[in-house]
Scaffold this motif. Structure first.
Motif, mmCIF file in Angstrom:
data_model
loop_
_atom_site.group_PDB
_atom_site.id
_atom_site.type_symbol
_atom_site.label_atom_id
_atom_site.label_comp_id
_atom_site.label_asym_id
_atom_site.label_seq_id
_atom_site.Cartn_x
_atom_site.Cartn_y
_atom_site.Cartn_z
ATOM 1 N N UNK A 116 0.843 -1.209 0.000
ATOM 2 C CA UNK A 116 0.000 0.000 0.000
ATOM 3 C C UNK A 116 0.873 1.252 0.000
ATOM 4 N N UNK A 117 2.051 1.161 0.638
ATOM 5 C CA UNK A 117 2.936 2.331 0.735
ATOM 6 C C UNK A 117 3.472 2.805 -0.618
ATOM 7 N N UNK A 118 3.535 1.932 -1.612
ATOM 8 C CA UNK A 118 4.103 2.354 -2.905
ATOM 9 C C UNK A 118 3.030 2.859 -3.878
ATOM 10 N N UNK A 119 1.741 2.711 -3.509
ATOM 11 C CA UNK A 119 0.675 3.097 -4.447
ATOM 12 C C UNK A 119 0.389 4.591 -4.376
ATOM 13 N N UNK A 120 0.050 5.168 -5.508
ATOM 14 C CA UNK A 120 -0.380 6.558 -5.501
ATOM 15 C C UNK A 120 -1.901 6.620 -5.369
ATOM 16 N N UNK A 121 -2.456 7.819 -5.337
ATOM 17 C CA UNK A 121 -3.910 7.984 -5.232
ATOM 18 C C UNK A 121 -4.584 7.176 -6.344
ATOM 19 N N UNK B 211 -4.020 -0.389 7.704
ATOM 20 C CA UNK B 211 -4.502 0.910 8.148
ATOM 21 C C UNK B 211 -5.617 1.341 7.192
ATOM 22 N N UNK B 212 -6.855 1.229 7.659
ATOM 23 C CA UNK B 212 -7.991 1.510 6.765
ATOM 24 C C UNK B 212 -8.014 2.972 6.326
ATOM 25 N N UNK B 213 -7.509 3.840 7.214
ATOM 26 C CA UNK B 213 -7.498 5.266 6.880
ATOM 27 C C UNK B 213 -6.660 5.541 5.639
ATOM 28 N N UNK C 214 -7.629 3.896 -2.503
ATOM 29 C CA UNK C 214 -6.988 2.707 -3.080
ATOM 30 C C UNK C 214 -8.016 1.617 -3.349
ATOM 31 N N UNK C 215 -7.684 0.750 -4.288
ATOM 32 C CA UNK C 215 -8.503 -0.438 -4.543
ATOM 33 C C UNK C 215 -7.668 -1.666 -4.233
#
Ligand code: NAP
Length: 330
Positions: free
Chosen positions: A227-232, A250-252, A259-260
């Motif tokens: 998740x840390x490498x994904x952009x908006x 982290x759902x937030x 994200x999907x």
């Protein structure tokens, strides 16, 4: 016919050859005389009793999700094939055998330039990769994708498909030799995860922007870092969970960056979905396989009788591309 029948679950030693009847040919089916069958990680789970075939249960539990060979019988409602046609096929099981039956819609012709061993390595790996890149992640020209386990069967297929579609590809692998291999498949950036932190490497590669999608096979150990490498609006596609299923999230983070997170599984899909996906894949890629612009990378072949050795070898993570079982003498 000879087949590897699972009479018990356990270690590779349970993969024994047994003599059983050739499968029947239903009206919409073909029976394929198998020349080669691709090995998949799912087969290792099935052997341990952890990946049962979807309903209805077959009479004999035989592993093997993909094969190449020659049509030996044609169901009465099948118009597309004749006896003797060379085909590859995606099957729900049964490919570790001299013959396998499947719906005719799950098979397609092998281009002349492709060997049986190469063809047997195409269906499961390439269709999984195709589905993840273009259906699940909806990727298109110029976008950036991180493909984990890039030297594996699915990873090596995904890198080739992504490059062909004009995507920019980063990938992770577990050895310097594999780094060289994945660069030759078309990856722009190869990360050896033993020496490098893939999050930092991918963020640097994307000029701190983040990337459009991650294709993941690792699961638990990588979930939060993916998740840390994904952009908006980025997409994480979960294809495998090699390090485990359970994870914290982290759902937030998902909410803020919109994200999907989605998963994909081929074997358990309804027949109609599978047929549709196979048709689309074949229409879009057949020409590239025929011209050699896409190819299944064959790492090693083992005779069917040595399926246990092939399973042990896959478990060592040494393969670059596909491991194939060859079926001879019939
Ligand atoms: N969803 C579906 O429909 C579908 C279809 C096909 C496959 N799959 C799944 O996709 C995954 C890959 O399949 P494959 O055929 O490409 O397998 P493969 O050819 O055996 O490649 C898997 C590679 O993953 C890496 N790996 C293994 N365990 C790892 C771990 N704990 N952490 C990080 N990397 C690890 C190893 O490469 P390195 O040495 O580079 O680490 C290994 O060679 C499997 O989990 C399989 O079940 C799912």
């Amino acid at each position: 016919m000879k087949a590897i029948v699972l009479r018990e679950f356990g270690g590779p030693e349970v993969l024994q050859i047994h003599e059983i009847p050739v499968p029947d040919c239903g009206p919409d089916d073909i029976v394929i005389r198998v020349h080669a069958a691709g090995l998949n990680r799912a087969d290792l789970l099935e052997r341990q009793g952890l990946y049962p075939p979807p309903d209805p249960q077959p009479d004999f539990q035989i592993p093997g999700l993909e094969c190449a060979g020659v049509v030996s019988r044609v169901g009465r409602r099948v118009l597309r094939f004749r006896e003797g046609d060379r085909v590859m096929a995606l099957v729900t099981g049964g490919a570790y055998a001299e013959y396998v039956a499947c719906p005719a819609d799950n098979a397609w012709p092998i281009p002349e330039n492709i060997t049986d061993a190469e063809a047997a390595g195409i269906p499961e790996a390439f269709i999984t990769a195709y589905d993840a890149l273009f259906d699940k992640a909806q990727l298109h020209l110029g976008q950036r994708v991180l493909i984990h386990a890039g030297a594996g069967g699915v990873g090596s297929a995904a890198i080739q498909l992504a490059r062909l579609a004009g995507l920019q590809v980063a990938t992770t692998v577990g050895s310097p030799e594999k780094v060289q291999s994945v660069l030759s498949f078309g990856a722009e950036k190869a990360i050896n995860y033993h020496d490098q932190d893939f999050v930092q490497e991918v963020l640097n590669w994307s000029s701190k922007q983040g990337i459009d999608a991650v294709l993941d096979f690792v699961g638990k150990n990588y979930f939060e870092r993916n998740l840390d490498v994904l952009k908006v609006n980025g997409v994480l596609v979960i294809i495998g969970t090699l390090s485990g299923n359970a994870s914290h999230v982290n759902l937030g983070d998902i909410l803020k960056r919109r994200l999907t997170i989605c998963g994909t599984a081929l074997r358990s899909r309804p027949a109609y979905d599978k047929m549709h996906l196979i048709q689309e894949f074949q229409e879009r890629t057949a020409g590239f396989f025929a011209k050699g612009r896409l190819r299944a990378i064959v790492d090693k072949t083992f005779p069917l009788e040595q399926a246990a050795q092939a399973h042990r070898y896959m478990a060592t993570n040494q393969n670059v591309g596909k491991i194939i079982l060859t079926v001879v003498g019939h």
